[in-house]
Design a protein around this motif. Structure first.
Motif, short mmCIF file in Angstrom:
data_model
loop_
_atom_site.label_atom_id
_atom_site.label_comp_id
_atom_site.label_asym_id
_atom_site.label_seq_id
_atom_site.Cartn_x
_atom_site.Cartn_y
_atom_site.Cartn_z
N SER A 22 -4.69 11.31 -1.26
CA SER A 22 -4.28 11.58 -2.83
C SER A 22 -5.37 10.95 -3.65
CB SER A 22 -2.87 10.72 -2.94
OG SER A 22 -3.10 9.33 -2.42
N SER B 90 -2.20 15.68 -3.89
CA SER B 90 -1.26 14.90 -4.35
C SER B 90 -1.92 14.03 -5.53
CB SER B 90 -0.90 13.84 -3.12
OG SER B 90 0.05 13.05 -3.84
N GLU C 144 -7.32 6.88 -0.58
CA GLU C 144 -6.95 7.27 -2.02
C GLU C 144 -8.23 7.46 -2.73
OE1 GLU C 144 -2.50 5.79 -3.05
OE2 GLU C 144 -3.97 4.39 -2.97
#
Length: 218
Positions: free
Chosen positions: A5, A32, A54
């Motif tokens: 993400s 995402s 991330e």
């Protein structure tokens, strides 16, 4: 390196930094994405936490050649664990001095691993007046945002070439000086887009009367 993400974090009183960061996100085209607008003080109450799976993209405007002083405490409180990060500063076409390397140093100190950095022209410079020609008027323009998307795609390619372990991320070489030049610039009063106030004075600090407000980019 596999990224699950993307976190987009921006401080953008006049929405120019937001536009640049969103352009980068379009190039990244993540599965995402989480957006965090830290312009208002109530958005900076809780510290940000990120992980190594991330990608953190942080965009801030440049004030007096530096990262805005009212953000540094919150930025230093970020809790990261080998999180790959992208440093973005937006300036008024004068000079960004050491804002980019300062942002990189802050994020490195929080546990991030900066993998890319960029400085974009965005927003009419606060030095512009009715008597002098505007500097960086109508920026970022379509060309700037197209470049931001291309930059996002380049970041995606770089991530794909990095081995799974974040420990293999090489140190990012960012132009700038240590100790940093410029001065700390707090942002008291209203933020303007041209002559129009974007945020009422008390939304941001509540300390200065309107007659002492000033225009500022970002």
């Amino acid at each position: 390196m596999k990224i699950e993400s993307v976190k987009l974090v921006y401080f953008s009183p006049t929405r120019t930094t937001k536009a640049v960061v969103e352009g980068i996100a379009r190039g990244l085209n993540p599965a995402s994405v989480e957006m965090l607008d830290i312009t208002r003080p109530d958005a900076r109450v809780q510290p940000l936490r990120t992980s190594e799976n991330e990608l953190l993209v942080i965009g801030v405007p440049v004030y007096m050649g530096r990262v805005p002083a009212l953000l540094t405490e919150w930025l230093h409180a970020i809790s990261a664990r080998n999180t790959p990060a992208v440093c973005v500063v937006v300036y008024g076409n004068r000079v960004y001095e050491d804002a980019l390397i300062e942002l990189k140093d802050i994020l490195s100190g929080c546990g991030c691993r900066p993998i890319a950095g960029a400085a974009y022209i965005g927003g009419e410079h606060s030095f512009s007046t009715d008597e002098t020609p505007p500097t960086a008027k109508d920026r970022p323009d379509a060309g700037d945002l197209h470049h931001a998307e291309s930059f996002g795609r380049m970041i995606q390619e770089k991530l794909a070439a990095i081995p799974p372990s974040a420990d293999r991320i090489a140190d990012l070489d960012i132009p700038g000086c240590r100790p940093y030049r410029g001065g700390f610039a707090t942002v008291d009063g209203r933020f303007y887009r041209g002559q129009r106030c974007v945020y009422p004075v008390r939304d941001l600090c509540g300390r200065m009367p309107p007659r002492r407000c000033h225009r500022s980019g970002g």
